[in-house]
Design a protein around this motif. Structure first.
Motif, PDB file in Angstrom:
ATOM      1  N   LYS A   1     -60.079  24.703  21.703  1.00 18.44           N
ATOM      2  CA  LYS A   1     -61.375  25.069  21.111  1.00 18.44           C
ATOM      3  C   LYS A   1     -61.265  26.336  20.267  1.00 18.44           C
ATOM      4  N   ALA A   2     -60.485  27.282  20.735  1.00 16.54           N
ATOM      5  CA  ALA A   2     -60.329  28.542  19.997  1.00 16.54           C
ATOM      6  C   ALA A   2     -59.684  28.287  18.635  1.00 16.54           C
ATOM      7  N   VAL A   3     -58.701  27.382  18.612  1.00 22.79           N
ATOM      8  CA  VAL A   3     -58.045  27.030  17.341  1.00 22.79           C
ATOM      9  C   VAL A   3     -59.030  26.313  16.421  1.00 22.79           C
ATOM     10  N   VAL A   4     -59.766  25.367  16.968  1.00 21.03           N
ATOM     11  CA  VAL A   4     -60.729  24.606  16.171  1.00 21.03           C
ATOM     12  C   VAL A   4     -61.804  25.528  15.598  1.00 21.03           C
ATOM     13  N   THR A   5     -62.255  26.490  16.394  1.00 22.58           N
ATOM     14  CA  THR A   5     -63.272  27.443  15.925  1.00 22.58           C
ATOM     15  C   THR A   5     -62.784  28.200  14.694  1.00 22.58           C
ATOM     16  N   GLU A   6     -61.550  28.662  14.708  1.00 23.11           N
ATOM     17  CA  GLU A   6     -61.009  29.399  13.563  1.00 23.11           C
ATOM     18  C   GLU A   6     -60.807  28.487  12.360  1.00 23.11           C
ATOM     19  N   ALA A   7     -60.386  27.248  12.608  1.00 21.10           N
ATOM     20  CA  ALA A   7     -60.224  26.300  11.506  1.00 21.10           C
ATOM     21  C   ALA A   7     -61.560  26.014  10.836  1.00 21.10           C
ATOM     22  N   LYS A   8     -62.613  25.910  11.652  1.00 25.25           N
ATOM     23  CA  LYS A   8     -63.966  25.709  11.103  1.00 25.25           C
ATOM     24  C   LYS A   8     -64.364  26.872  10.209  1.00 25.25           C
ATOM     25  N   LYS A   9     -64.138  28.090  10.694  1.00 23.97           N
ATOM     26  CA  LYS A   9     -64.500  29.271   9.916  1.00 23.97           C
ATOM     27  C   LYS A   9     -63.790  29.296   8.562  1.00 23.97           C
ATOM     28  N   ALA A  10     -62.527  28.890   8.580  1.00 24.07           N
ATOM     29  CA  ALA A  10     -61.718  28.919   7.355  1.00 24.07           C
ATOM     30  C   ALA A  10     -61.879  27.653   6.522  1.00 24.07           C
ATOM     31  N   SER A  11     -62.558  26.646   7.082  1.00 26.13           N
ATOM     32  CA  SER A  11     -62.747  25.347   6.409  1.00 26.13           C
ATOM     33  C   SER A  11     -61.418  24.723   5.993  1.00 26.13           C
ATOM     34  N   ILE A  12     -60.471  24.767   6.909  1.00 24.51           N
ATOM     35  CA  ILE A  12     -59.178  24.133   6.621  1.00 24.51           C
ATOM     36  C   ILE A  12     -58.962  22.972   7.585  1.00 24.51           C
ATOM     37  N   PRO A  13     -58.219  21.967   7.140  1.00 25.99           N
ATOM     38  CA  PRO A  13     -57.987  20.810   8.008  1.00 25.99           C
ATOM     39  C   PRO A  13     -56.950  21.086   9.099  1.00 25.99           C
ATOM     40  N   ILE A  14     -57.064  20.288  10.140  1.00 25.18           N
ATOM     41  CA  ILE A  14     -56.085  20.298  11.224  1.00 25.18           C
ATOM     42  C   ILE A  14     -55.357  18.957  11.202  1.00 25.18           C
ATOM     43  N   ARG A  15     -54.039  19.031  11.200  1.00 18.62           N
ATOM     44  CA  ARG A  15     -53.260  17.803  11.354  1.00 18.62           C
ATOM     45  C   ARG A  15     -52.902  17.661  12.830  1.00 18.62           C
ATOM     46  N   ILE A  16     -53.357  16.574  13.417  1.00 16.67           N
ATOM     47  CA  ILE A  16     -53.024  16.277  14.804  1.00 16.67           C
ATOM     48  C   ILE A  16     -51.727  15.488  14.799  1.00 16.67           C
ATOM     49  N   GLY A  17     -50.670  16.099  15.283  1.00  5.74           N
ATOM     50  CA  GLY A  17     -49.354  15.481  15.231  1.00  5.74           C
ATOM     51  C   GLY A  17     -48.871  15.044  16.597  1.00  5.74           C
ATOM     52  N   VAL A  18     -48.576  13.757  16.731  1.00  2.00           N
ATOM     53  CA  VAL A  18     -48.070  13.203  17.988  1.00  2.00           C
ATOM     54  C   VAL A  18     -46.709  12.571  17.724  1.00  2.00           C
ATOM     55  N   ASN A  19     -45.727  12.910  18.542  1.00  2.00           N
ATOM     56  CA  ASN A  19     -44.388  12.344  18.419  1.00  2.00           C
ATOM     57  C   ASN A  19     -44.008  11.582  19.683  1.00  2.00           C
ATOM     58  N   SER A  20     -43.129  10.606  19.525  1.00  2.00           N
ATOM     59  CA  SER A  20     -42.708   9.789  20.674  1.00  2.00           C
ATOM     60  C   SER A  20     -41.992  10.625  21.731  1.00  2.00           C
TER      61      SER A  20
END
Length: 354
Positions: A112-131
């Protein structure tokens, strides 16, 4: 036809929708060395890279992004694992996007803390999942690492951040297993319209990696899946960019300088077609000023040769020690084999005013 997805702006490069598929790569110099980073980013941009990702292993690297951003205009993605504070610092330092795997960032409050800062900066988040880093419960549920498990993990983490009220997201799920990678992307593409970053993770050396990427990435592109891509090679990242561009040209997503077709040769071939095709390709690659999208045919006999050559912008059809040169479907001249290359290239250069 490319699947239409949501549009996401990454530092001025917009992916999704009907925008072109963007080429990415990743720096492999020290993330604490500003000069090396800036130099490599410049080289990648010159090679055709449109988005650059930087690994952020520590706070020094995160803070250095401020200085790097001052010396380049290409979008920068901060690649974060484990420490949510690195993600927050990278955002504050001006990253145009961050890449995280919520599963290894820690508890939900840290995410949530990361998402909050991304919202403030209006930048996208890439959700990366690896095998290689699937959640334990998903691995146990599927009795191992599977395409279904990869898709489940990606969608679970996507929903986690969507439930926090943020949908400025890009999703990626990668495996070094080409078939698993393909099936996982198919499953996810059917269940979300977020833009997808595609690739084959840990594809290997240039020889092996290009083969796996051609099949794995190429298949997804032909399915209309993918809004941005990275070719992963154990090599200078410039080679990733060059091959990514070649892949996009091959599937028709970008216009190549020229498309050269040549027959595989058989017992009817009566000229050195292999040598001629190689030399034509080499000479054309040196020419600046070619009209992009030219179709060039270098054919070896009378079975398919004249037809293919006539259908091309420029073509050669070989015979017994000689060849016919075509331009836009019309025969220009018949010349001896030893003059074919020079006459053919001279004709193209003349028409192109080169």
């Amino acid at each position: 036809m490319k699947k239409e997805t949501k549009q996401v702006n990454i530092g001025g490069v917009v992916i999704g929708g009907d925008n072109p598929i963007a080429i990415q790569s990743m720096t492999n110099v020290s993330s604490r060395d500003k000069s090396a980073l800036v130099n490599q980013i410049s080289e990648l941009k010159d090679a055709g890279c449109e988005i650059v990702r930087i690994a952020i292993p520590d706070m020094e690297s995160a803070k250095l992004l401020r200085e790097v951003k001052k010396e380049t205009d290409i979008p920068i993605v901060a690649d974060i694992h484990f420490d949510y504070k690195l993600a927050i610092e990278s955002i504050l330092s001006g990253a145009d996007k961050i890449r995280i795997n919520p599963g290894n960032i820690g508890d939900i409050e840290r995410v949530k803390a990361v998402v909050t800062e991304a919202k403030k900066a209006s930048i996208p988040i890439r959700i990366g999942v690896n095998s290689g880093s699937l959640e334990k419960d998903i691995v146990e549920k599927n009795s191992g690492v599977t395409a279904e498990g990869l898709a489940e993990s990606a969608l679970r983490n996507l929903a986690l951040i969507e439930d926090m009220g943020y949908d400025n997201l890009v999703i990626s799920l990668k495996s070094s297993d080409v078939s698993m990678n393909y099936m996982a992307h198919k499953l996810v593409s059917e269940k979300t319209n977020h833009p997808i970053h595609i690739g084959i993770t840990e594809a290997g050396t240039i020889r092996r990696g290009k083969l796996k990427s051609a099949v794995g990435i190429g298949a997804l592109l032909l399915e209309g899946i993918g809004d941005t891509l990275r070719v992963s090679l154990t090599s200078n990242p410039i080679n990733e960019v060059i091959f990514a561009r070649e892949l996009l040209e091959t599937v028709g997503e970008r216009t190549p300088a020229y498309d050269l077709v040549s027959c595989p040769t058989c017992g009817r071939t009566q000229i050195d077609l292999e040598g001629l095709a190689d030399r034509v390709d080499e000479e054309l690659s040196k020419l600046d000023g070619l009209k992009r999208g030219l179709k060039i045919a270098v054919m070896g006999c009378a079975v398919n040769g004249p037809g293919e050559a006539k259908e091309s912008d420029y073509g050669v059809a070989g015979g017994d020690g000689k060849g016919i040169i075509f331009s836009k479907g019309e025969i220009v001249k018949i010349v001896p084999e030893d003059m074919l290359l020079d006459e053919f290239i001279a004709l193209i250069k003349k028409d192109m005013n080169i």
